[in-house]
Write an enzyme that holds these catalytic residues in place. Structure first.
Site, PDB file in Angstrom:
ATOM      1  CE  LYS A 174      -4.983   0.822  -6.627  1.00 33.28           C
ATOM      2  NZ  LYS A 174      -4.457  -0.459  -6.067  1.00 33.28           N
ATOM      3  N   GLY A 227       3.273   4.953  -0.981  1.00 36.94           N
ATOM      4  CA  GLY A 227       3.736   3.660  -1.471  1.00 36.94           C
ATOM      5  C   GLY A 227       5.221   3.694  -1.727  1.00 36.94           C
ATOM      6  CB  SER A 228       7.390   1.471  -3.685  1.00 34.55           C
ATOM      7  OG  SER A 228       6.781   1.531  -4.953  1.00 34.55           O
ATOM      8  CB  THR A 229      10.957   5.507  -3.871  1.00 37.70           C
ATOM      9  OG1 THR A 229      10.899   5.900  -2.489  1.00 37.70           O
ATOM     10  CG2 THR A 229      11.679   6.583  -4.652  1.00 37.70           C
ATOM     11  N   GLY A 232       5.967   5.816  -6.867  1.00 38.24           N
ATOM     12  CA  GLY A 232       5.775   7.255  -6.647  1.00 38.24           C
ATOM     13  C   GLY A 232       6.320   8.070  -7.821  1.00 38.24           C
ATOM     14  CD  GLU A 249       4.678   8.366   3.966  1.00 37.19           C
ATOM     15  OE1 GLU A 249       5.861   7.996   3.795  1.00 37.19           O
ATOM     16  OE2 GLU A 249       3.823   7.687   4.526  1.00 37.19           O
ATOM     17  CB  CYS A 283       7.321   4.638   5.251  1.00 41.61           C
ATOM     18  SG  CYS A 283       6.107   5.442   6.291  1.00 41.61           S
ATOM     19  CD  GLU A 382      10.722   1.313   2.186  1.00 41.91           C
ATOM     20  OE1 GLU A 382      10.236   1.354   1.045  1.00 41.91           O
ATOM     21  OE2 GLU A 382      10.295   1.986   3.133  1.00 41.91           O
TER      22      GLU A 382
HETATM   23  O1  TXE Z   1       4.097  -0.886  -3.409  1.00 44.71           O
HETATM   24  P1  TXE Z   1       3.505   0.008  -4.579  1.00 44.71           P
HETATM   25  P2  TXE Z   1       4.001  -2.467  -3.194  1.00 44.71           P
HETATM   26  C1  TXE Z   1       7.581  -0.152  -0.466  1.00 44.71           C
HETATM   27  C2  TXE Z   1       8.167  -1.304   0.314  1.00 44.71           C
HETATM   28  C3  TXE Z   1       7.585  -2.503  -0.371  1.00 44.71           C
HETATM   29  C4  TXE Z   1       7.573  -2.054  -1.813  1.00 44.71           C
HETATM   30  C5  TXE Z   1       6.577  -2.751  -2.724  1.00 44.71           C
HETATM   31  O2  TXE Z   1       9.565  -1.305   0.172  1.00 44.71           O
HETATM   32  O3  TXE Z   1       8.355  -3.645  -0.219  1.00 44.71           O
HETATM   33  O4  TXE Z   1       7.259  -0.679  -1.722  1.00 44.71           O
HETATM   34  O5  TXE Z   1       5.242  -2.686  -2.207  1.00 44.71           O
HETATM   35  C6  TXE Z   1      -0.587   1.276  -6.326  1.00 44.71           C
HETATM   36  N1  TXE Z   1      -0.233   3.786 -10.799  1.00 44.71           N
HETATM   37  N2  TXE Z   1       6.380   0.401   0.160  1.00 44.71           N
HETATM   38  O6  TXE Z   1       4.238  -3.223  -4.455  1.00 44.71           O
HETATM   39  O7  TXE Z   1       3.637  -0.680  -5.885  1.00 44.71           O
HETATM   40  C7  TXE Z   1      -0.778  -0.102  -5.713  1.00 44.71           C
HETATM   41  O8  TXE Z   1      -1.891  -0.758  -6.289  1.00 44.71           O
HETATM   42  C8  TXE Z   1      -0.996   4.042  -9.722  1.00 44.71           C
HETATM   43  C9  TXE Z   1       6.581   1.501   1.064  1.00 44.71           C
HETATM   44  O9  TXE Z   1       2.730  -2.745  -2.490  1.00 44.71           O
HETATM   45  O10 TXE Z   1       4.118   1.345  -4.446  1.00 44.71           O
HETATM   46  C10 TXE Z   1      -0.965   0.269  -4.246  1.00 44.71           C
HETATM   47  O11 TXE Z   1      -2.306   0.725  -4.043  1.00 44.71           O
HETATM   48  N3  TXE Z   1      -0.987   3.286  -8.623  1.00 44.71           N
HETATM   49  C11 TXE Z   1       5.335   2.176   1.442  1.00 44.71           C
HETATM   50  C12 TXE Z   1       0.008   1.443  -4.067  1.00 44.71           C
HETATM   51  O12 TXE Z   1       0.235   1.951  -5.386  1.00 44.71           O
HETATM   52  C13 TXE Z   1      -0.158   2.224  -8.589  1.00 44.71           C
HETATM   53  C14 TXE Z   1       4.090   1.380   1.503  1.00 44.71           C
HETATM   54  C15 TXE Z   1       1.353   1.054  -3.440  1.00 44.71           C
HETATM   55  O13 TXE Z   1       1.947   0.069  -4.247  1.00 44.71           O
HETATM   56  C16 TXE Z   1       0.682   1.910  -9.685  1.00 44.71           C
HETATM   57  C17 TXE Z   1       4.011   0.346   0.501  1.00 44.71           C
HETATM   58  C18 TXE Z   1       0.614   2.747 -10.831  1.00 44.71           C
HETATM   59  N4  TXE Z   1       1.384   2.542 -11.904  1.00 44.71           N
HETATM   60  C19 TXE Z   1       5.145  -0.130  -0.091  1.00 44.71           C
HETATM   61  N5  TXE Z   1       1.402   0.816  -9.353  1.00 44.71           N
HETATM   62  C20 TXE Z   1       5.386   3.237   2.500  1.00 44.71           C
HETATM   63  N6  TXE Z   1       5.833   4.441   2.135  1.00 44.71           N
HETATM   64  O14 TXE Z   1       4.990   3.042   3.641  1.00 44.71           O
HETATM   65  C21 TXE Z   1       1.034   0.457  -8.104  1.00 44.71           C
HETATM   66  N7  TXE Z   1       0.081   1.293  -7.639  1.00 44.71           N
END
Ligand code: TXE
Length: 479
Positions: A174, A227-229, A232, A249, A283, A382
């Site tokens: 996804k 993705g985000s904490t 996560g 991660e 990250c 972050e």
């Molecule tokens: O992240 P999300 P976003 C951090 C960074 C950024 C913030 C927001 O601080 O500003 O997160 O970014 C999917 N069930 N990082 O909103 O929401 C979503 O569709 C399952 C750090 O983009 O964490 C996407 O594919 N999946 C980071 C993925 O999760 C879900 C990289 C990441 O989205 C979901 C990105 C759910 N309930 C953002 N909700 C890094 N570690 O490098 C969302 N998603």
């Protein structure tokens, strides 16, 4: 008229049945494509396709078959690096020179895991019982759900896919709703490499609908999330309800510690590169720069001089070093963080949205904030933008205390020419990666992942495969 993309399921492109979302080019602010929001039924179709492929032969594909397919895929990714890079640059704004490099570098990850496919051997275990042969085998778990972010879509998808496939799993990917296009192009390459239909599927859509449906699906055996904490935690809760393994991660707020005895020119360059590359949307950004008080002013002159020289602009130009932020929302978020620091700290460089030729995109220049205290919002959360928070320290003990005073634990750095101090501080920093006199290096052979709220599990190295495998122990009674 923007093109409409499709899902990739069971080896074929399928038009979306539900609503769609618009994918925007962050450099121009203009629409790039419409992509379907995968519904629960479409997610179900993809998971079933993966299960059918897994049980219909992929589980039993011999290791050398998996190795050769992954090697072919690595070659295709490298051969198509220019195009993959251009697609990524249009979609998420990282300069083309870097997105091309990312594709070539990612091909090496795929090659590395191809090499593991036929080396996942078990053990024969000497038991105290006589006349018993005991051995272990590592078996694939089944269907892996990989949830991918937007900040390095191609590499972060393949960092998950390569070990999962090497271990013999099928998958559903996804992509992020903010940058799905590089991963959709990757599906063509997966088909061209010869992976059987259904082994890798891709469903686009939002996190709340498509992502959540995938994570909750009873046919998923492992969730690999980057993705985000905050998200996560949600993903881990869903996986916990179903008692399936999860690899996370997540974010970071990494401290880069510069001592007075370091090579200050090299440290100044890497302090900037480590924070501003990919517009700070990484990250492992070294977003907290800890500087020994005795050299603070002289060192910060070097840092701001280098940061001022960063070429910010159209990411398709070969000389550009920094492109836009991913979205208007991210732009507002970054400016809000900078605004929050204006009264208590000092904006030494940058801090405002760029206008002129860049006014349609989401551009913020390298921003250096000095006089930051570790309890300020810009030092704790972050930001995911080009914002370097500079915190002075008096001695080694204080530097370590500040570096570790964070919920995160993804990375850290130490700059010094004192060998013993380098190792002492590297040992003391609570993070999954510590760089000594460098920043940013990641390699397929080495484990990468977080302590504390930065994640669970590792990517890179042999360890990354473990979450995709389960161990069976076999007792054989000999007569
Ligand atoms: O992240 P999300 P976003 C951090 C960074 C950024 C913030 C927001 O601080 O500003 O997160 O970014 C999917 N069930 N990082 O909103 O929401 C979503 O569709 C399952 C750090 O983009 O964490 C996407 O594919 N999946 C980071 C993925 O999760 C879900 C990289 C990441 O989205 C979901 C990105 C759910 N309930 C953002 N909700 C890094 N570690 O490098 C969302 N998603």
């Amino acid at each position: 008229m923007a093109t409409t993309t499709k899902h990739f399921v069971a080896g074929e492109w399928r038009a979306g049945a539900g609503a769609s979302m618009t994918d925007v080019n962050p450099t121009s602010g203009k629409p790039l494509a419409e992509f379907p929001i995968g519904t629960a039924e479409e997610v179900d179709g993809a998971v079933r396709a993966a299960r059918a492929a897994f049980e219909g032969g992929w589980r039993d594909a011999t290791p050398n078959v998996r190795r050769k397919l992954l090697l072919k895929l690595a070659q295709l990714v490298a051969d198509n690096a220019q195009e993959l890079g251009r697609i990524a640059t249009d979609d998420m704004g990282m300069p083309w020179a870097f997105t091309m490099g990312e594709a070539i570098f990612t091909a090496e990850y795929v090659e590395y895991y191809a090499g593991w496919a036929d080396k996942l051997d078990g053990a024969t275990i000497p038991l105290s019982a006589s006349n018993t042969l005991d051995y272990t085998v590592h078996e694939p778990r089944g269907v892996v759900a990989a949830i991918v972010p937007w900040n390095a879509p191609l590499s972060l998808a393949l960092w998950r896919a390569a070990p999962a496939l090497a271990a013999g799993n099928a998958m559903v990917i996804k992509p992020s709703e903010l940058a799905p296009l590089p991963i959709l192009r990757l599906m063509d390459l997966i088909a061209e490499a010869g992976f059987p239909p259904g082994v890798v599927n891709c469903v686009t859509g939002s996190g709340s609908e498509t992502g959540a449906s995938l994570v909750d699906h009873p046919g998923v055996d492992v969730v690999a999330f980057t993705g985000s904490t905050t998200t996560g935690r949600r993903v881990a809760e869903a996986a916990g309800r179903r008692l399936i393994p999860v690899s996370l991660e997540l974010g970071g707020k990494s401290a880069n510690v510069v001592f007075a005895d370091a090579d200050l020119d090299a440290a100044a360059v890497q302090a900037c590169v480590g924070c501003f590359v990919n517009t700070g949307q990484q990250c492992i950004a070294g977003s907290r720069l800890l500087v020994e008080r005795s050299i603070h002013d002289a060192f910060m002159e070097k840092v701001t001089a280098f940061a001022r020289g960063f070429a910010v602009g159209d990411p398709m130009q070969p000389t550009t070093q920094m492109g836009p932020l991913i979205s208007e929302r991210q732009l507002d978020r970054v400016l809000d963080f900078i605004g929050s620091a204006k009264t208590d700290a000092n904006i030494a460089l940058g801090g405002e949205r760029l206008g002129g030729d860049l006014a349609d995109g989401y551009f913020v220049p390298p921003t250096v904030v000095t006089g930051v205290r570790n309890d300020m919002r810009i030092a704790r959360e972050e930001i995911f933008g080009p914002v370097l928070s500079v915190i002075p320290f008096a001695d080694e003990a204080e530097a370590i205390a500040i570096a570790n005073d964070t919920d995160y634990g993804l990375a850290g750095g130490v700059w010094t020419n004192d060998l013993s101090r380098a190792h002492r501080v590297a040992r003391a920093i609570q993070a999954g990666t510590v760089w000594v006199n460098s920043w940013l290096a990641v390699n397929p052979q080495a484990p990468f992942g977080g302590y504390k709220s930065s994640g669970i599990g590792r990517e890179g190295g042999r360890e990354a495969i473990d979450v995709y495998l389960q161990t069976k122990n076999v007792y054989v009674q000999l007569h």
